[in-house]
Design a protein around this motif. Structure first.
Motif, mmCIF file in Angstrom:
data_model
loop_
_atom_site.group_PDB
_atom_site.id
_atom_site.type_symbol
_atom_site.label_atom_id
_atom_site.label_comp_id
_atom_site.label_asym_id
_atom_site.label_seq_id
_atom_site.Cartn_x
_atom_site.Cartn_y
_atom_site.Cartn_z
ATOM 1 N N ALA B 294 -38.469 78.802 -15.623
ATOM 2 C CA ALA B 294 -39.305 77.678 -15.532
ATOM 3 C C ALA B 294 -39.994 76.097 -16.191
ATOM 4 O O ALA B 294 -40.181 75.301 -15.969
ATOM 5 N N GLY B 295 -39.453 76.572 -17.206
ATOM 6 C CA GLY B 295 -39.965 75.461 -18.367
ATOM 7 C C GLY B 295 -40.896 75.547 -19.215
ATOM 8 O O GLY B 295 -41.694 74.662 -20.241
ATOM 9 N N THR B 446 -30.969 72.794 -16.073
ATOM 10 C CA THR B 446 -32.675 71.909 -16.065
ATOM 11 C C THR B 446 -33.961 73.096 -15.276
ATOM 12 O O THR B 446 -33.438 74.068 -15.149
ATOM 13 N N LEU B 447 -34.907 72.048 -14.967
ATOM 14 C CA LEU B 447 -36.329 73.001 -14.511
ATOM 15 C C LEU B 447 -36.327 72.718 -13.071
ATOM 16 O O LEU B 447 -35.594 72.284 -12.676
ATOM 17 N N PRO B 448 -36.597 73.639 -12.843
ATOM 18 C CA PRO B 448 -37.303 73.932 -11.131
ATOM 19 C C PRO B 448 -38.387 72.667 -11.419
ATOM 20 O O PRO B 448 -38.769 72.524 -11.990
ATOM 21 N N GLY B 449 -37.793 71.694 -9.736
ATOM 22 C CA GLY B 449 -38.556 70.668 -10.391
ATOM 23 C C GLY B 449 -37.940 69.297 -10.081
ATOM 24 O O GLY B 449 -38.423 68.553 -10.291
ATOM 25 N N ALA B 455 -29.719 68.768 -9.064
ATOM 26 C CA ALA B 455 -30.370 69.466 -9.981
ATOM 27 C C ALA B 455 -30.459 71.394 -10.145
ATOM 28 O O ALA B 455 -30.171 71.835 -11.334
ATOM 29 N N ALA B 456 -29.774 72.103 -8.910
ATOM 30 C CA ALA B 456 -30.691 73.331 -8.829
ATOM 31 C C ALA B 456 -29.469 74.218 -9.556
ATOM 32 O O ALA B 456 -27.811 73.509 -9.334
#
Lengths: 352, 612
Positions: B294-295, B446-449, B455-456
């Motif tokens: 999640a980054g 890519t990061l969630p959000g 992006a997902a």
């Protein structure tokens, strides 16, 4: 664009959209690879409907799962959400890390009775204790599907496998366990109870703590026979809804009439209202002890109580307890996460 | 006449020998939980403040209180900081081990002992200094309950007098250690002075050891490796820390918590980090990978048994390509092993941790300074390579105090690796999570959000294709595994290069890593000075091995790989990496009795293998 003359033919009716302008299509996922008639597929549908109805931006959701039939299902809904299919029984820890990394995201996790109650019991227990803001749905069929039909730890004593093998170990009641451990929204539903499950998931979206929903979800291939207590037929005969679950989302008119004599109103964190209309029993969803007693009694009677068994909207969740900054940790800039040189100099001086 | 009235000077002592200045080892033999740590610290730091290079080692049992513990201090004008095999100056406080402690000393050593133990009768080739601790402590500490703790400070005074340690420095150290506890400070100072006065009045110096003011520690710091790693993690910008307490790694996170609370809180009092004490190591690493996905910059610290539990998740981290940093403070295995003893026993296991074909990046700090700098590098590498990265320290480095130059502030900005933003996606229209776009086999994530419909992606430990879709196709699996292999080749170019000391003429090369390095300078000096064996030296700093390692092996006739495990684990990794004709050059020197490796053991082994 509304300035054009009205004489032009009416445009085709625009597809139905929710409050953020998305179609239900935007909440769909890949084609299911589960068996036709599997309860899990119905649950995926309810998830899609609930997130659509609530107008949740799919990009704001993280889907998390472990291993098993249930844990495959996040591939079958909300493809626009990031998803993490992790390892068997360990999704709670992954969900915890992800939520701490980005507190602004909504966590939606799907697990099964094998994933959560056997191999993952340890992590399940501690997730509930922490009251992490997370929706945790257990698609509960009492059996291991992917490995072709062994009992799980939620199978009832005396229930049988397809092969006739009788289960002689007591089941773990996940709901009683979750309430005992500190989850702040605990419900049980049935994949075939469309309205109840739909409203419970909507309420779950509005809750700011751990929501544990145990959804009985029959396995049509390995556990839907005579002798199973997780079959469609058994549930039809033994489901005992403790109340009718209604839900008024925060963006709708809350002044919908209800009778306080027969209905319990719970104001959710986001301003939505959970409306629980009394059926046969008096049920105070804020009373933990009574909920656990009732669960144990219903187990003795062979009944499956469904509804919102327990809810606590006051208890601080894990993110609150950690006193974290509002901005997601994941995207904090370097100047925030790397202290300046003066700090290092100071520490070095103290060590000389 | 009490025996304490005079020093018991035995025949054969070295009183007539040359003075030995700033070059000896002290061992304090005591009991776990007796509060000797403060006394030992005062001794160590007082010598350090006199400008003499020192190192301190705590050899302690896996126990809360009551079992034997030894603390050794080595002073070395040569700057040798490895464990010295021989003890020159014993402080025998533990009746249980006193006899054995004295028996194992080399002739000429000195013993400060509790008078009633009557140790002087054991040997005739040592110098004995009896100290009536109970009598002395009664005079300075009226409170009987505190005497046990204060007693230890008496030997600080005795030793200070005997070794000529500057009392002003001793006093300063006591003041520093008990800065906030005035009464404790006074009591301890009184005990030290009582010990000093006793020694001055009643003991006659008869051993050759002493200290003299020097200037070799000017500007240096003293810190343990775990604190250094914690500091590194903080300056690396760690945001999610998860752990399960396990010796000898616990103090990494405990000290990190202290630093974070002090230096990583926003002006409005909010934490820019999350620390979770997990229910076990499985959960700790699961949280690390979830957070990395999640980054966050995420880490855990553990030791061997924890690494075993993390194996499954590390495979997921490798295959699904998730960043995370794991500090493994190695102790002695297998199983529970010797939980409070040191080893380099997790090398091979960590390098290929988890089922299936997996390979992991290992960083190998060999000083507190590298615990700091490699912590920072580890986070950058984990995010650049999108994979779990191990920092392999050990108990010797992690839990002992070491001298060092002050750490350098990072000179490069934080590198978060290949992360696509919303704007990137708008430009590109979409992305394939596991596609090698740049030819370095490192894909984009890519990061969630990330607020873009494309992006997902779906992260999974199951087979997947370039687009992160579920796939059981043989070609998809193979392509992905080959890309991961190529990514490891990219790692080879990014990890820290080895440190090489070569004169260009030696036929013998020595390879070591981690805390083995402490013994290597001393051993190579011994080889040169005592046996005329000139060696070149390569200190490994990372796995995979960089080009320089292959070159070093190619340039020498014989290569000794020195390490602290039974099976020659790094040797095995080198064998996997080197060409067949190079492998035959490799020889192994191993040390694995739970004590930190010492130079003499290495020297003896190499000399023997050289047939000298």
């Amino acid at each position: 664009m509304a300035t054009t003359p009205t004489s032009t033919p009416a445009p085709p009716p625009s597809p139905k959209t929710n409050r953020i302008g998305l179609q239900v299509l935007d909440y769909r996922g890949g084609k299911t690879t589960l068996c036709a008639g599997c309860g899990h597929n119905a649950i995926s549908e309810r998830i899609i409907d609930a997130f659509y109805d609530m107008g949740i931006q799919p990009e704001r959701v993280m889907k998390l799962s472990g291993i098993g039939c249930s844990s495959k299902s996040p591939a079958y809904f909300m493809s626009r959400s990031h998803s993490f299919n992790s390892v068997h029984g360990r999704m709670p820890s992954v969900a915890t890390g992800a939520t701490l990394a980005n507190r602004s995201m909504m966590g939606l996790s799907v697990s099964g009775d094998g994933d959560s109650v056997s191999i993952g019991a340890g992590q399940f227990v501690h997730l509930m204790r922490r009251n992490l803001p997370l929706i945790y749905i257990i698609e509960d069929n009492g059996v291991y599907g992917l490995t072709k039909g062994q009992f799980s730890a939620t199978a009832d004593v005396g229930s049988t496998l397809k092969t006739g093998v009788i289960n002689d170990l007591p089941p773990i009641d996940i709901c009683a366990l979750a309430i005992e451990l500190g989850a702040t929204f605990v419900g049980r539903s049935f994949s075939g109870d469309k309205r109840q499950l739909h409203n419970m998931i909507k309420a779950a979206i509005s809750h700011k703590g751990t929501v544990m929903l145990d959804v009985i979800s029959p396995c049509v291939t390995f556990n839907d026979h005579e002798g199973s207590t997780k079959s469609y037929k058994y549930m039809k005969d033994h489901e005992e809804a403790i109340h009718e679950v209604g839900f008024v989302p925060h963006f709708e008119n809350i002044d919908v009439d209800y009778d306080p004599g027969t209905t319990t109103d719970v104001r959710m964190h986001d301003g939505s209202h959970l409306r629980l209309r009394k059926l046969n029993t008096d049920w105070n969803p804020k009373n933990r002890i009574a909920a656990m007693t009732a669960l144990h009694e219903s187990n003795e009677r062979g009944e499956v109580l469904t509804g919102v068994l327990y809810i606590n909207t006051e208890k601080p969740n894990f993110v609150d307890l950690l006193n974290m900054t509002e901005e997601p940790l994941a995207t904090l800039p370097e100047k925030t996460v790397r202290p300046p040189k003066e700090v290092l100099d100071k520490v070095m001086a103290s060590l000389m | 006449m009490a025996t304490s009235d005079v020093a018991v000077q035995s025949a054969g002592s070295r009183s007539d020998q040359k003075k030995v200045v700033n070059d000896f080892s002290i061992q304090v033999a005591t009991v776990n939980g007796s509060g000797s740590q403060s006394a030992n610290n005062v001794l160590l730091r007082s010598i350090f403040r006199m400008g003499i290079p020192v190192s301190g080692k705590n050899l302690f049992p896996s126990n809360i209180a009551g079992l034997p513990t030894w603390y050794t201090i080595r002073a070395s004008k040569h700057g040798y900081v490895a464990r010295k095999k021989e003890i020159d100056f014993l402080i025998a406080m533990n009746p249980e081990t006193a006899k054995e402690d004295v028996t194992s000393l080399s002739p000429g050593a000195a013993v400060v002992y509790d008078e009633p133990l009557n140790l002087q009768s054991l040997r005739s080739d040592l110098t004995f200094y009896p100290v009536p601790y109970d009598k002395i402590v009664a005079t300075v500490c009226p409170d009987a309950k505190l005497r046990k703790l204060v007693k230890n400070m008496i030997y600080v005074g005795v030793v200070a007098q005997l070794l000529n340690i500057d009392m002003a420095r001793v006093e300063k150290e006591v003041e520093k250690q008990f800065a906030k506890k005035e009464r404790a400070k006074q009591l301890n100072l009184a005990a030290i002075h009582a010990g000093y006065d006793y020694a001055k009045a009643s003991l006659t110096k008869a051993d050759p050891f002493s200290v003299e003011e020097s200037n070799q520690t000017t500007g240096k710091i003293i810190i343990d490796g775990n604190a250094a790693a914690a500091l590194g993690a903080m300056f690396a910008g760690v945001t999610v820390v998860t752990w399960y307490p396990i010796t000898p790694s616990s103090s990494v996170v405990e000290q990190l918590i202290e630093y974070l609370k002090r230096y990583r809180v926003t002006p409005d009092g909010k934490a820019t980090f999350a620390v979770v004490q997990a229910e076990d190591e499985l959960a700790a690493i699961g949280m690390v990978l979830g957070a990395g996905w999640a980054g966050a910059r995420s880490m855990t610290a553990t030791s061997g048994p924890g690494i075993s539990l993390m194996a499954e998740f590390i495979g997921l981290g490798y295959y699904a390509e998730l960043p995370g940093v794991i500090f493994d403070i190695q102790r002695v295995g297998p199983s529970t092993g010797l939980p409070t003893r040191t080893s380099q026993g997790d090398i091979l296991f960590c390098a290929t941790l988890s089922h299936g074909d997996t390979k992991h990046v290992l960083l190998l700090p060999s000083s507190v300074s590298e615990c700091f700098s490699m912590a920072i590098e580890a986070f950058d590498l984990a995010e650049k390579l999108q994979t779990p990265v191990f920092v392999l320290s050990d108990l010797d480095l992690g839990m002992n105090n070491w001298m060092s130059d002050p750490f350098a502030y990072p000179d490069k900005p934080i590198d978060r690796g290949k992360v696509l933003s919303k704007q990137d996606l708008e430009r590109l229209g979409g992305f394939a999570r596991y596609k090698d776009v740049d030819g370095d086999a490192i894909p984009y994530r890519t990061l969630p959000g990330t607020d873009h419909p494309a992006a997902a992606y779906f992260t999974r430990g199951t087979g997947h294709n370039e687009k992160a879709q579920y796939s059981e196709r043989g070609d998809d699996y193979q392509n992905n595994m080959e890309r991961l292999d190529r990514k490891f080749e990219t790692a080879r170019t990014l990890v820290p290069k080895p440190e090489i000391v070569a004169n260009g003429t030696s036929k013998i090369g020595v390879i070591a890593y981690g805390t083995t390095d402490f013994a290597m300078k001393e051993s190579r000096d011994q080889l040169t000075n005592e046996f005329d064996l000139k060696t070149d030296y390569l200190r490994l700093r990372a796995y995979p091995f960089t080009r320089e390692v292959h070159e070093f092996v190619a340039q020498h006739e014989r290569i000794y790989v020195v390490e602290q495990n039974r099976d020659g684990q790094m040797l095995s990794l080198l064998k996997l990496d080197l060409a067949a004709d190079q492998v035959t050059k490799l020889r192994s020197v191993r040390h694995y009795n739970g004590l930190p490796i010492d130079a003499r053991s290495v020297t003896d082994d190499i000399v023997s293998q050289e047939g000298k």
